[in-house]
Design a protein around this motif. Sequence first.
Motif, mmCIF file in Angstrom:
data_model
loop_
_atom_site.group_PDB
_atom_site.id
_atom_site.type_symbol
_atom_site.label_atom_id
_atom_site.label_comp_id
_atom_site.label_asym_id
_atom_site.label_seq_id
_atom_site.Cartn_x
_atom_site.Cartn_y
_atom_site.Cartn_z
ATOM 1 N N GLY A 262 43.737 45.935 35.377
ATOM 2 C CA GLY A 262 45.130 45.492 35.248
ATOM 3 C C GLY A 262 45.282 44.300 34.321
ATOM 4 O O GLY A 262 46.349 44.080 33.747
ATOM 5 N N ASP A 602 54.503 63.354 35.588
ATOM 6 C CA ASP A 602 55.059 62.912 36.865
ATOM 7 C C ASP A 602 54.421 63.717 37.993
ATOM 8 O O ASP A 602 53.760 64.726 37.762
ATOM 9 N N GLU A 712 42.506 52.657 42.341
ATOM 10 C CA GLU A 712 43.063 51.416 42.883
ATOM 11 C C GLU A 712 43.021 51.290 44.400
ATOM 12 O O GLU A 712 42.839 50.201 44.942
ATOM 13 N N ARG B 47 65.861 47.423 34.263
ATOM 14 C CA ARG B 47 64.501 46.989 34.633
ATOM 15 C C ARG B 47 63.606 48.180 34.934
ATOM 16 O O ARG B 47 62.394 48.107 34.846
ATOM 17 N N ILE B 57 57.529 61.338 43.252
ATOM 18 C CA ILE B 57 58.150 60.291 42.445
ATOM 19 C C ILE B 57 58.149 60.676 40.970
ATOM 20 O O ILE B 57 57.103 61.010 40.406
ATOM 21 N N TYR B 58 59.317 60.627 40.343
ATOM 22 C CA TYR B 58 59.479 60.881 38.911
ATOM 23 C C TYR B 58 59.912 59.581 38.244
ATOM 24 O O TYR B 58 60.886 58.967 38.639
ATOM 25 N N ARG B 59 59.166 59.179 37.225
ATOM 26 C CA ARG B 59 59.492 57.931 36.517
ATOM 27 C C ARG B 59 60.122 58.199 35.162
ATOM 28 O O ARG B 59 60.921 57.411 34.672
ATOM 29 N N ASP B 60 59.732 59.286 34.536
ATOM 30 C CA ASP B 60 60.142 59.490 33.132
ATOM 31 C C ASP B 60 60.774 60.842 32.850
ATOM 32 O O ASP B 60 61.311 61.037 31.768
ATOM 33 N N LEU B 75 63.958 54.287 43.631
ATOM 34 C CA LEU B 75 62.944 53.258 43.861
ATOM 35 C C LEU B 75 62.774 52.412 42.609
ATOM 36 O O LEU B 75 63.072 52.886 41.509
ATOM 37 N N PRO B 76 62.268 51.204 42.742
ATOM 38 C CA PRO B 76 61.957 50.438 41.534
ATOM 39 C C PRO B 76 60.834 51.134 40.768
ATOM 40 O O PRO B 76 59.968 51.775 41.359
ATOM 41 N N ARG B 77 60.866 50.981 39.460
ATOM 42 C CA ARG B 77 59.760 51.477 38.634
ATOM 43 C C ARG B 77 58.649 50.434 38.699
ATOM 44 O O ARG B 77 58.874 49.268 38.385
ATOM 45 N N LEU B 78 57.465 50.831 39.114
ATOM 46 C CA LEU B 78 56.422 49.869 39.449
ATOM 47 C C LEU B 78 55.350 49.778 38.373
ATOM 48 O O LEU B 78 55.189 50.678 37.558
ATOM 49 N N ALA B 79 54.621 48.688 38.434
ATOM 50 C CA ALA B 79 53.463 48.511 37.562
ATOM 51 C C ALA B 79 52.201 48.850 38.339
ATOM 52 O O ALA B 79 52.158 48.731 39.555
ATOM 53 N N GLY B 80 51.191 49.271 37.626
ATOM 54 C CA GLY B 80 49.894 49.518 38.261
ATOM 55 C C GLY B 80 48.830 48.700 37.563
ATOM 56 O O GLY B 80 49.080 48.048 36.558
ATOM 57 N N GLY B 81 47.638 48.691 38.106
ATOM 58 C CA GLY B 81 46.536 47.944 37.506
ATOM 59 C C GLY B 81 45.516 48.873 36.918
ATOM 60 O O GLY B 81 44.661 48.556 36.202
#
Lengths: 750, 81
Positions: A262, A602, A712, B47, B57-60, B75-81
């Motif tokens: 990350g 997705d 993760e 955002r 979950i569909y983001r795009d 849902l909020p669009r989240l970040a991953g690591g």
Amino acid sequence: MNFDPSHSKRSFSSVGTRPIRPDGVDKVTGRARYGADFNMPGQLVGRILRSPHAHANIRKIDTSKAAQLPGVKAVLTAADLPDLTDGDAAMYDILDNCMARKKALYDGHAVAAVAAIDARTAKQALKLIEVEYELLPHVTDVDQAFAPDAPLINDTIFTTGVDPKPDRPSNVLMRSQFGHGDVDAGMASADFVVERTFKTEQTHQGYIEPHACVASVSSDGTADLWVCTQGHFVYRQHCAQLLGMDASKLRVTSSEIGGGFGGKTHVWAEPVALALSRKVGRPVKLVMTRDEVFRASGPTSATSIDVKIGALKDGTIIAADATLRYSCGPYAGAWAEIGAMTAFACYKLENVRTVGYEVLVNRPKTAAYRAPSAPMAAFAVESAIDELAKKVGMNPIDFRIRNAAQEGTKASYGPVYGPIGIGPTLEAVKNHPHMKAPLGKNQGRGMACGFWFNFGGQTCTDLNIGKDGTVSLAVGTVDVGGSRASLSLVAAEELGIDYSQVRTVIADTSSLGYNDMTDGSRGTFSSSMATISAARNAIKILRERAAQMWDIPVEDVTWEKGHAVAKGETHGNLPKLSLKEIAAASGTTGGPIAGHSEIVADGAGVSFATHICDIEVDPETGATKVLRYTVVQDAGKAVHPTYVEGQYQGGAAQGIGWALNEEYIYGKDGRLQNAGFLDYRIPVCSDLPMIDTQILEIPNPNHPYGVRGVGETSIVPPLAAVANAVSNAVGVRMLHIPMSPPRILAALDA
Amino acid sequence: MVEVTLWGSLAAAAEGNSKIEIEAKNIRELFERLSERFPRLEPLMARGIAVAINGTIYRDTWSKELPTGAEIYLLPRLAGG
């Protein structure tokens, strides 16, 4: 993209095997090229001057003496990086973080840079740059920054997510809330309640390879950047926007990566290296020192979390409530929001509420760290769950099994779950020999669960079949954990050829369409979907070529185990054609054979894990020793099981370090006290037992093979599993991570 | 017509509505209609928002259809690591 969902019944020939890793020889012989291994003729050395203050106005920067030093070719300040972000607040934060514009916002914030003929001259030049600071009050602790009277870091911040809008600025950037049901009524009906406040300290991802790049900008405006990164397409986009370049004129090539987790999803020094190169007209190499990596890249949040959970006498959790405060550094972030979403995701709850607060502090900009924000929330919740199980009179595993989420459960963050693996991981742990092994004096056993979403995203892949029938697979997701091997297996599986006939490479940004970065456990998930699609497109062409060679309709040609097979009464007796034979004839049947795919992957499947930890604590010194550790996790489908096990072990190892030793320590002056691996102690091999793993495969219905992400989730349970083990060993509930010897002794003395 | 559930913070910006009935055949239309109806949602949508359809979950994939009767959750669009 639509796939046949019959994956759960399918048998595999390549996927699920364990071939030797293709990058292994280069990595152990030193031939692999990491970021700092790249060099260009005539390159200069770039170095960055950083603020020694936690919070200060920059009144003046005088670079004249540095510029006159022989060997110095360029000096750069924020004045050389005009604001081209066009109102994009997130990009402005990145720009300001790369080079402070008006204020230094943390110890280590970049304020100027030089390019010189060698490192010694560059270092000398930094000393000649005169910066006039006006010191401001600072705050580095998340709870202190949350307080209404805290020193203000940004006076334009008014908390969002609250109604009405506050009438004065604060360090609380945003409030977010999730949940359903009536938590207060549920809590009032509980027979047992546990209420605690937990703290976790800030940690760094601890990747061994520092940030490194070589930037070369030509006089015609085209540029190249060689860099260690988790997302070279994203780096291209950010650097091009910050420097006012056309993205197509900047080619970014990713190196091998010595860990990212990350921390290499953000640009830090790369725009500065490009700006220096543009200014001087020569390549510039910029490699962060370890001190800079700690002070000026992106560690995770420090947190402070209140948890309250109520249960009925029969062991049913009747209400769950948490308030989470996460530090963001001095810039916007949404880290508490993720913690609030993941906190109770393992459980089936009728009444649940989580509230997250993003808190600005004078520390480096927070970045993602492997399942970002979830480990801290899991530490708080799983610790409270363990304590509540004891109050109810159940053992912790049966208590969790009773309350575990399942298919059809409304998740604490909102949607209803499809097929999930939390129940199976708990059952596997209950039946694991580890749970039945005896413990000795001063030893304790802990267990904990963890959840992570997993993501997909934009993905583009090229599959090219050579004239000799071997296959080159070009992907755009950086290989951070073995995806080249996994994707070669997937291509071999689809085409029906041997794994050894496929070589996967990471293409540069000028050779392939846009790819999101490798984050969110998406590398193998998304690129395997694109690879399957590309392979199937190539098979369509292979069938057409075979039909041409046989002079029969393509509808009468099928693809079976790496061969074109003619069907039908009139030509069913034709000998089948191998991929190699069709490829050899490609020059006269229409030219090169390739499959291409561009998708939005997705449909990622959420994943769960349950961990067991045995630990021994020396009550005289507070020293700890992890005796045994077991990871059970749902992979959906393990494409290359050895790499999957490696991900499980790696996440557990990082989590153990976080739980027991690692923390950023700031002095009263707001300066980081332990910016090095001697004083910031990550676990080494001798600190850890062999970490046992067990892979479960509950297929993700949205992936043709059932794959879920695996990178993760493994770091989510360890903080809590270790804390529960230590608490059981010493008989005191541990509330503050890391559980370093002084903190354990303090808990014992309290 | 589909029923959409908003997470807590988003509901606050949608005049307190946690469930909204809206005429939209896909994610793109859903976002357009929501912005028209609740302008205060726009900063949150800018955002980044993800859409969960029956738990996936569909983001795009903004062309993703919203089936009648499906569980649709923002849902909020989240970040991953």
